[in-house]
Design a protein around this motif. Structure first.
Motif, PDB file in Angstrom:
ATOM      1  N   PHE A 152      -5.970  -4.135   3.420  1.00  0.00           N
ATOM      2  CA  PHE A 152      -4.663  -3.500   3.248  1.00  0.00           C
ATOM      3  C   PHE A 152      -4.637  -2.483   2.114  1.00  0.00           C
ATOM      4  CE2 PHE A 152      -3.455  -7.483   5.457  1.00  0.00           C
ATOM      5  CZ  PHE A 152      -2.756  -6.933   6.516  1.00  0.00           C
ATOM      6  N   GLY A 153      -5.705  -2.384   1.338  1.00  0.00           N
ATOM      7  CA  GLY A 153      -5.769  -1.389   0.274  1.00  0.00           C
ATOM      8  C   GLY A 153      -4.927  -1.736  -0.939  1.00  0.00           C
ATOM      9  N   VAL A 154      -4.891  -3.010  -1.310  1.00  0.00           N
ATOM     10  CA  VAL A 154      -4.079  -3.477  -2.438  1.00  0.00           C
ATOM     11  C   VAL A 154      -5.002  -4.131  -3.478  1.00  0.00           C
ATOM     12  CG1 VAL A 154      -2.187  -4.970  -3.187  1.00  0.00           C
ATOM     13  CG2 VAL A 154      -2.088  -3.850  -0.943  1.00  0.00           C
ATOM     14  N   PRO A 155      -5.199  -3.522  -4.659  1.00  0.00           N
ATOM     15  CA  PRO A 155      -6.056  -4.136  -5.680  1.00  0.00           C
ATOM     16  C   PRO A 155      -5.485  -5.454  -6.184  1.00  0.00           C
ATOM     17  CG  PRO A 155      -5.726  -1.792  -6.128  1.00  0.00           C
ATOM     18  CD  PRO A 155      -4.760  -2.173  -5.040  1.00  0.00           C
ATOM     19  N   LYS A 156      -6.319  -6.468  -6.279  1.00  0.00           N
ATOM     20  CA  LYS A 156      -5.875  -7.776  -6.755  1.00  0.00           C
ATOM     21  C   LYS A 156      -5.325  -7.715  -8.174  1.00  0.00           C
ATOM     22  CE  LYS A 156      -8.666 -11.243  -6.115  1.00  0.00           C
ATOM     23  NZ  LYS A 156      -9.913 -12.034  -6.029  1.00  0.00           N
ATOM     24  N   ALA A 157      -5.803  -6.767  -8.972  1.00  0.00           N
ATOM     25  CA  ALA A 157      -5.392  -6.697 -10.378  1.00  0.00           C
ATOM     26  C   ALA A 157      -3.898  -6.467 -10.543  1.00  0.00           C
ATOM     27  CB  ALA A 157      -6.170  -5.584 -11.083  1.00  0.00           C
ATOM     28  N   PHE A 158      -3.253  -5.898  -9.526  1.00  0.00           N
ATOM     29  CA  PHE A 158      -1.825  -5.601  -9.636  1.00  0.00           C
ATOM     30  C   PHE A 158      -0.947  -6.766  -9.169  1.00  0.00           C
ATOM     31  CE2 PHE A 158      -3.155  -0.982  -8.639  1.00  0.00           C
ATOM     32  CZ  PHE A 158      -3.573  -0.797  -9.950  1.00  0.00           C
ATOM     33  N   LEU A 159      -1.558  -7.771  -8.578  1.00  0.00           N
ATOM     34  CA  LEU A 159      -0.789  -8.867  -7.978  1.00  0.00           C
ATOM     35  C   LEU A 159      -0.489  -9.958  -8.993  1.00  0.00           C
ATOM     36  CD1 LEU A 159      -2.753  -9.157  -4.608  1.00  0.00           C
ATOM     37  CD2 LEU A 159      -0.531  -8.062  -4.983  1.00  0.00           C
ATOM     38  N   PRO A 160       0.585 -10.720  -8.774  1.00  0.00           N
ATOM     39  CA  PRO A 160       0.955 -11.781  -9.708  1.00  0.00           C
ATOM     40  C   PRO A 160       0.045 -12.995  -9.597  1.00  0.00           C
ATOM     41  CG  PRO A 160       2.480 -11.742  -7.860  1.00  0.00           C
ATOM     42  CD  PRO A 160       1.587 -10.562  -7.692  1.00  0.00           C
ATOM     43  N   GLU A 161       0.030 -13.801 -10.645  1.00  0.00           N
ATOM     44  CA  GLU A 161      -0.658 -15.087 -10.616  1.00  0.00           C
ATOM     45  C   GLU A 161       0.106 -16.032  -9.695  1.00  0.00           C
ATOM     46  OE1 GLU A 161      -1.539 -18.885 -13.584  1.00  0.00           O
ATOM     47  OE2 GLU A 161      -0.800 -16.989 -14.412  1.00  0.00           O
ATOM     48  N   VAL A 162      -0.608 -16.744  -8.849  1.00  0.00           N
ATOM     49  CA  VAL A 162       0.016 -17.673  -7.912  1.00  0.00           C
ATOM     50  C   VAL A 162       0.098 -19.055  -8.548  1.00  0.00           C
ATOM     51  CG1 VAL A 162      -0.074 -18.715  -5.613  1.00  0.00           C
ATOM     52  CG2 VAL A 162      -0.911 -16.371  -5.967  1.00  0.00           C
ATOM     53  N   ARG A 163       1.293 -19.618  -8.601  1.00  0.00           N
ATOM     54  CA  ARG A 163       1.505 -20.925  -9.223  1.00  0.00           C
ATOM     55  C   ARG A 163       2.208 -21.866  -8.252  1.00  0.00           C
ATOM     56  NH1 ARG A 163       3.672 -19.397 -15.363  1.00  0.00           N
ATOM     57  NH2 ARG A 163       2.032 -17.865 -15.863  1.00  0.00           N
ATOM     58  N   ASP A 164       2.256 -23.147  -8.640  1.00  0.00           N
ATOM     59  CA  ASP A 164       3.050 -24.117  -7.892  1.00  0.00           C
ATOM     60  C   ASP A 164       4.510 -23.686  -7.839  1.00  0.00           C
ATOM     61  OD1 ASP A 164       1.032 -25.884  -7.257  1.00  0.00           O
ATOM     62  OD2 ASP A 164       1.389 -27.198  -8.970  1.00  0.00           O
ATOM     63  N   SER A 165       5.207 -24.128  -6.789  1.00  0.00           N
ATOM     64  CA  SER A 165       6.636 -23.828  -6.684  1.00  0.00           C
ATOM     65  C   SER A 165       7.423 -24.470  -7.817  1.00  0.00           C
ATOM     66  CB  SER A 165       7.162 -24.307  -5.329  1.00  0.00           C
ATOM     67  OG  SER A 165       6.381 -23.785  -4.275  1.00  0.00           O
ATOM     68  N   ALA A 166       7.044 -25.695  -8.199  1.00  0.00           N
ATOM     69  CA  ALA A 166       7.629 -26.349  -9.377  1.00  0.00           C
ATOM     70  C   ALA A 166       6.674 -26.146 -10.542  1.00  0.00           C
ATOM     71  CB  ALA A 166       7.853 -27.829  -9.105  1.00  0.00           C
ATOM     72  N   SER A 167       6.959 -25.146 -11.350  1.00  0.00           N
ATOM     73  CA  SER A 167       6.090 -24.775 -12.475  1.00  0.00           C
ATOM     74  C   SER A 167       6.941 -24.210 -13.598  1.00  0.00           C
ATOM     75  CB  SER A 167       5.067 -23.698 -12.061  1.00  0.00           C
ATOM     76  OG  SER A 167       4.177 -24.150 -11.093  1.00  0.00           O
ATOM     77  N   ARG A 168       6.356 -24.147 -14.767  1.00  0.00           N
ATOM     78  CA  ARG A 168       6.984 -23.423 -15.868  1.00  0.00           C
ATOM     79  C   ARG A 168       6.502 -21.977 -15.804  1.00  0.00           C
ATOM     80  NH1 ARG A 168       9.630 -26.149 -20.041  1.00  0.00           N
ATOM     81  NH2 ARG A 168       9.674 -28.409 -19.743  1.00  0.00           N
ATOM     82  N   PHE A 169       7.379 -21.103 -15.352  1.00  0.00           N
ATOM     83  CA  PHE A 169       7.036 -19.695 -15.180  1.00  0.00           C
ATOM     84  C   PHE A 169       7.333 -18.867 -16.426  1.00  0.00           C
ATOM     85  CE2 PHE A 169       7.437 -21.143 -10.818  1.00  0.00           C
ATOM     86  CZ  PHE A 169       6.436 -20.457 -10.163  1.00  0.00           C
ATOM     87  N   GLY A 170       7.629 -19.497 -17.529  1.00  0.00           N
ATOM     88  CA  GLY A 170       7.987 -18.772 -18.744  1.00  0.00           C
ATOM     89  C   GLY A 170       9.372 -19.164 -19.211  1.00  0.00           C
ATOM     90  N   LYS A 173       0.835  -1.202   0.000  1.00  0.00           N
ATOM     91  CA  LYS A 173       0.000   0.000   0.000  1.00  0.00           C
ATOM     92  C   LYS A 173       0.872   1.254   0.000  1.00  0.00           C
ATOM     93  CE  LYS A 173      -3.987   2.195   0.406  1.00  0.00           C
ATOM     94  NZ  LYS A 173      -3.585   3.582   0.659  1.00  0.00           N
ATOM     95  N   TRP A 174       1.953   1.239   0.749  1.00  0.00           N
ATOM     96  CA  TRP A 174       2.873   2.374   0.768  1.00  0.00           C
ATOM     97  C   TRP A 174       3.442   2.626  -0.635  1.00  0.00           C
ATOM     98  CZ3 TRP A 174       7.821   3.687  -0.425  1.00  0.00           C
ATOM     99  CH2 TRP A 174       8.355   4.825   0.166  1.00  0.00           C
ATOM    100  N   LEU A 175       3.825   1.577  -1.327  1.00  0.00           N
ATOM    101  CA  LEU A 175       4.346   1.730  -2.694  1.00  0.00           C
ATOM    102  C   LEU A 175       3.269   2.239  -3.642  1.00  0.00           C
ATOM    103  CD1 LEU A 175       6.441  -1.569  -2.875  1.00  0.00           C
ATOM    104  CD2 LEU A 175       7.377   0.753  -3.001  1.00  0.00           C
ATOM    105  N   LEU A 176       2.066   1.704  -3.531  1.00  0.00           N
ATOM    106  CA  LEU A 176       0.971   2.143  -4.402  1.00  0.00           C
ATOM    107  C   LEU A 176       0.653   3.618  -4.204  1.00  0.00           C
ATOM    108  CD1 LEU A 176      -1.533  -0.838  -4.145  1.00  0.00           C
ATOM    109  CD2 LEU A 176      -0.435  -0.015  -6.237  1.00  0.00           C
TER     110      LEU A 176
END
Length: 489
Positions: free
Chosen positions: A198-216, A139-142
């Motif tokens: 906390f005043g943090v829009p979900k749209a700005f947050l990353p997609e949550v994936r498995d720890s073992a995943s193909r992240f790109g 929130k401070w950063l936003l």
């Protein structure tokens, strides 16, 4: 040509790069300092550009020292509760990395606690409302970001994934998300309730994936070809737990350093009590593994302090002196910045207690070295009080874990064996093992558990732990009892 995984361990002080073979062997290492600044008292921050540049420098140093290898994939472990903000299209940082150590959100946390939100937040996230955690920092950063920009917020794994993929992926892993205080730990999704609080829009947050995943895949990364899969991401403390092969419920690890992080694996989610937290250790195939965690604020940091007090040449001289101490010495509580788990007493004071004319320098040294083991004991006692399984294998890592005397004190105090590990790169190895699962280098957890590890088991011995523990408990009481007047207690 040898196939290897390039594991990145992005820490608070340094970024490290390690090449790990399909046999689990470390082929090469590289590191680069990150840098840290304190713009105001209690504020701790880093430059996100420098974080990325330090990763590139570590990779370059590692590859320069490596045999000829084919990089099958990249794995990331990272400092956890540090967060930053950037433009999702240009990649331009729009604020600093606000460190996990930073206390700038303390006033907001105090307001939230005073308003009665602590119980609900802890039930959803497994975490207390504390400046260590990212929600209020985001929130401070936003509040200070320019308007009209496509904002992205995230922990350091999401920032590195953005950089590795040329900005094409905005994602993080479940273990890092679990430390954000915005994730519903049971549902494993960003919580509307917490984001609103906390005043943090979900749209700005990353997609949550498995720890073992193909992240790109890598795109435009200096020194690396395009197309290398980013195959794992995980918080550094969680990665160390995984790297030790602590997969069974009750298995745990202690990472010793300036402070200490203690984690034990759980069979399922358990809401935390007794001053410890619950977190997602890692997530595989959509299934999370949970863990208890306890964070000790000052552990080995007390050793060089005592070295200076006693006028000794180095920490080893302090430990050697402590080994010669007579029994029935004083107690020492290293509450220089208050006490963390399981007490969470911000106003606790560092002190010696029980000093007499007969107290020797060796006893003073032993009181300081013992405080490391006593704090671990207290966290494990709190964990055992609510754990459905008994304490299993206990691994130790970090610089002080190499010292047999210090770790024997831990084994004695816990009345439980501890397992010393030779590899200093437990976090990088854990991330590499996860990437190996993604890439099919290892078929399952049993194959990872079977990888060769150089270990030494220290069994508890007979000692006067009961009397020493009583001295410690008296010192803790004196450290935490409120001061009743300007003249002291």
């Amino acid at each position: 040509m040898t196939t290897a995984i390039l594991a990145i361990d992005q820490g608070t002080t340094n970024s490290k790069a390690v090449l790990v073979s399909a046999d689990g062997e470390i082929l090469a290492r590289g590191s680069s300092p990150v840098g840290i600044s304190h713009p105001q008292p209690g504020w701790v921050e880093q430059d996100p550009r420098r974080v990325w540049q330090s990763v590139l420098e570590a990779i370059a140093a590692c590859l320069a020292a490596a045999p000829t290898v084919t990089i099958a994939g990249i794995a990331i472990s990272n400092q956890r509760e540090s967060v930053t903000i950037w433009d999702g299209e240009t990649g331009e940082p729009l604020g600093p990395v606000v460190s996990w150590q930073c206390r700038r959100s303390a006033p907001v946390c105090a307001e939230l606690n005073a308003s009665g939100h602590s119980g609900r937040v802890e039930a959803l996230t497994g975490l207390p409302i504390d400046p260590m955690f990212p929600g209020p920092k985001m929130k401070w950063l936003l509040d200070r970001a320019p308007s009209g920009r496509p904002l992205r917020l995230g922990t350091i794994d999401s920032w590195l994934i953005h950089c590795f993929t040329g900005g094409k992926v905005h994602a993080c892993d479940a273990s890092n998300a679990a430390r954000s205080q915005l994730l519903d730990l049971n549902a494993r999704v960003w919580s509307d309730e917490l984001c609103d609080l906390f005043g943090v829009p979900k749209a700005f947050l990353p997609e949550v994936r498995d720890s073992a995943s193909r992240f790109g895949e890598t795109l435009g990364v200096p020194g690396l070809p395009d197309g290398i899969p980013i195959a794992a991401a995980i918080g550094d403390s969680h990665a160390a737990l995984f790297g030790h092969g602590a997969f069974a419920p009750g298995d745990g690890k202690v990472t010793f350093g300036t402070g200490s992080s203690i984690m034990t694996t759980l069979p399922h989610f358990i809401a935390p009590q007794n001053g410890i937290t619950t977190t997602i250790a890692w997530s595989l195939g959509g299934k999370p593994t949970y863990a208890f965690e306890g964070n000790i604020l000052v552990s080995a940091a007390s050793l060089p302090w005592m070295v200076d007090i006693l006028g000794l040449p180095d920490v080893q001289a302090l430990i050697d002196l402590a080994e010669t101490a007579e029994p029935q010495g004083p107690g020492f509580v290293p509450a220089f910045v208050g006490l963390g788990a399981p007490y969470w007493q911000a106003d606790a004071r560092a002190l010696f207690s029980g000093i007499t004319f007969n107290t020797t320098r060796a006893q003073m040294a032993r009181a300081v070295t013992d405080s490391i083991a006593f704090q671990v004991h207290d966290v494990f006692k709190a964990m055992a009080a609510q754990s459905p399984t008994a304490l299993g294998r206990l691994f130790v890592d970090g610089g002080p874990s190499k010292n047999a005397f210090l770790m024997q004190c831990v084994a004695d105090m816990l009345a439980h064996p501890v397992i010393q590990c030779d590899a200093a790169e437990a976090s990088a190895l854990g991330a590499a093992y996860l990437a190996g699962l993604t890439l099919g280098l290892w078929p399952d957890l049993e194959a990872i558990r079977a990888l060769p590890r150089k270990t030494a088991v220290l069994k508890p011995g007979s000692s006067d732990t009961a009397s020493r523990l009583a001295t410690w408990q008296d010192a803790i009481f004196r450290s935490t009892v409120p001061v009743t007047s300007s003249m002291g207690e």
